[in-house]
Design an enzyme around this catalytic site. Structure first.
Site, short mmCIF file in Angstrom:
data_model
loop_
_atom_site.label_atom_id
_atom_site.label_comp_id
_atom_site.label_asym_id
_atom_site.label_seq_id
_atom_site.Cartn_x
_atom_site.Cartn_y
_atom_site.Cartn_z
N GLY A 72 0.79 -1.14 0.10
CA GLY A 72 -0.20 0.07 0.04
C GLY A 72 0.80 1.34 0.05
O GLY A 72 2.08 1.19 0.21
N GLY A 123 -0.52 -5.02 1.20
CA GLY A 123 -1.72 -4.69 0.34
C GLY A 123 -1.79 -5.62 -0.79
O GLY A 123 -2.97 -5.76 -1.44
N GLU A 146 5.41 -5.90 7.37
CA GLU A 146 5.15 -4.91 8.32
C GLU A 146 6.11 -4.49 9.46
O GLU A 146 5.89 -3.49 9.87
CB GLU A 146 3.51 -4.80 8.47
CG GLU A 146 2.60 -4.47 7.32
CD GLU A 146 2.45 -5.94 6.43
OE1 GLU A 146 3.11 -6.68 6.55
OE2 GLU A 146 1.78 -5.48 5.36
N ASP A 154 -2.03 -6.68 7.97
CA ASP A 154 -3.37 -6.10 7.84
C ASP A 154 -4.09 -6.62 6.77
O ASP A 154 -3.76 -7.75 6.03
CB ASP A 154 -3.28 -4.53 8.05
CG ASP A 154 -2.69 -3.84 6.98
OD1 ASP A 154 -1.92 -4.42 5.97
OD2 ASP A 154 -3.31 -2.74 6.33
C1 QUE Z 1 6.31 -2.82 4.49
C2 QUE Z 1 5.32 -2.25 3.69
C3 QUE Z 1 5.61 -1.92 2.57
C4 QUE Z 1 6.95 -2.03 1.98
C5 QUE Z 1 8.00 -2.55 2.63
C6 QUE Z 1 7.47 -2.87 3.95
C7 QUE Z 1 4.70 -1.33 1.69
C8 QUE Z 1 5.05 -0.87 0.40
C9 QUE Z 1 6.21 -1.13 -0.10
C10 QUE Z 1 6.78 -0.49 -1.39
C11 QUE Z 1 7.72 -1.40 -2.05
C12 QUE Z 1 8.17 -0.75 -3.15
C13 QUE Z 1 7.71 0.17 -3.69
C14 QUE Z 1 6.81 1.01 -3.41
C15 QUE Z 1 6.27 0.31 -1.97
O1 QUE Z 1 7.13 -1.61 0.59
O2 QUE Z 1 3.24 -1.40 2.08
O3 QUE Z 1 6.19 2.26 -3.70
O4 QUE Z 1 8.22 0.74 -4.76
O5 QUE Z 1 4.03 -0.42 -0.57
O6 QUE Z 1 8.66 -3.53 4.88
O7 QUE Z 1 4.27 -2.26 4.31
#
Ligand code: QUE
Length: 367
Positions: A72, A123, A146, A154
């Site tokens: 997310g 997510g 998380e 979640d």
């Molecule tokens: C925990 C998370 C997320 C995470 C890493 C965590 C998460 C999430 C992203 C993510 C990864 C790569 C991307 C980006 C977001 O990493 O929710 O835009 O390019 O979206 O340890 O909850």
């Protein structure tokens, strides 16, 4: 309309092809992680297609070569919290969880088919696991990361993962809690063993699979292109499940309802020989990245959402309530900073010890 800034393409591509309502996640620069607009887009499509008799089933896929969906939009949520007015961030989670519950409801009416051909995290599991069919290719992986951002698992996964049947014939709260507390990355083989995935289709068959699903229907496509996970052909591509091999150790350590008991079980399993030293070391290594507050909170959340009387919506409400508490704790801003913004993976979490976490404040958010 929800478009990528770079090329103006929609971040969720929506089409009706043959018998399929098709959603394609298309936000490649963020590994398809879901922002608020994408959540609204998916929700609107499902509400329209639920009532549309020309739609036999929904397919959700990604065109990204490596990612199904990385989670997310926690960066925006962090900005919202730090601005002093967290209402945008809170609305994102409320709407995301409404979408998660809608997917489960949709899947009771017609098939909702997620094709996981790459990384799915957080997510990304919320838009796939609540469906009726969770198809994996050999390139699929799944994790709940998380703990490292000062948050908790979640999107209904604390409910789904504790109620789904594993290959051993029933649900395993220990496997569910292990995945949530360690952030262990499940392979395709692990996902099939744990019940997170329902079907295996090799990635090279996906274009044909999707075409047949559109033209002849889902059952026909599955019949032609899915492989038994235990077949020699599948074994060649996805190997054996590591979770299956670790199951006895995981069951001995991760089934308890408080972090204190799980920590003690890990110590005892190491000294009694229930678990091999290198397995315990592997688990401890994964847990080392966790915020202590998140570890304590996550076990409380899993315990609250384990009961047979807890439905998905009630579990989501617990996640929302505990999540709101945690988003306002400094560990969330610090964890997102360390993992996603500065990427130094050197978060300074407070308190540093699980013994010093205010567990009563956490319990007060749960029902
Ligand atoms: C925990 C998370 C997320 C995470 C890493 C965590 C998460 C999430 C992203 C993510 C990864 C790569 C991307 C980006 C977001 O990493 O929710 O835009 O390019 O979206 O340890 O909850």
């Amino acid at each position: 309309m929800t478009a990528n800034a770079a090329n103006n393409e929609p971040k969720v591509l929506r089409s009706l092809t043959g018998r399929s309502g098709h959603l394609r996640l298309n936000r490649p620069k963020a590994l398809n992680s879901l922002d608020h607009e994408m959540v609204v887009e998916i929700t609107n499509a499902l509400n329209a297609w639920l009532a549309d008799e020309s739609v036999d089933h929904v397919l959700i896929t990604s065109d990204h070569p490596k990612a199904f969906c990385a989670g997310g939009d926690v960066r925006s949520v962090r900005d919202s919290v730090l601005s002093g007015d967290s209402s945008d961030g809170e609305r994102f989670f409320e709407d995301e969880y409404v979408m998660n519950a809608l997917i489960a409801k949709f899947a009771e009416a017609k098939p909702y088919v997620a094709v996981i051909d790459g990384i799915a995290m957080g997510g990304g599991l919320g838009v796939s696991l609540h469906g009726s069919h969770r198809i994996v290719t050999e390139r699929a992986s799944a994790s709940m990361p998380e703990m490292a951002i000062g948050f908790v698992p979640d999107v209904g996964i604390t409910h789904f993962s504790q109620h789904v049947s594993t290959a051993l014939g029933g649900p395993s709260v220990a496997i569910a809690r292990f995945a949530g507390l360690t952030g262990y990355r499940l392979t395709a083989s692990d996902m099939l063993w744990a019940g997170w995935a329902t079907d295996f289709v090799p990635s090279e068959s996906l274009p044909d699979f999707l075409e047949v699903a559109d033209r002849e229907g889902l059952e026909s496509a599955l019949e032609r292109y899915s492989l038994d996970a235990d077949s020699a052909q599948a074994r060649e591509l996805i190997g054996r499940s590591q979770l299956a091999e670790w199951n006895d150790c995981i069951t001995a350590c991760f089934g308890a309802d408080t972090w204190e008991e799980i920590a003690r079980a890990l110590d005892e399993a190491a000294s009694s020989g229930t678990c091999a030293d290198e397995v315990i070391e592997k688990f401890r290594g994964l847990i080392a990245a966790a915020s202590p507050e998140s570890l304590v909170a996550a076990v409380e959340l899993y315990a609250a959402n384990a009961g047979a009387d807890v439905d998905l919506r009630k579990a989501l409400d617990n996640e929302l309530s505990l999540g709101k508490y945690l988003r306002h704790r400094p560990n969330f801003a610090e964890g997102v900073r360390a993992v996603l913004i500065d990427k130094d993976r050197n978060a300074k979490f407070v308190p540093e010890r699980t013994e010093d976490v205010d567990v009563e404040a956490i319990r007060a958010t749960l029902s």
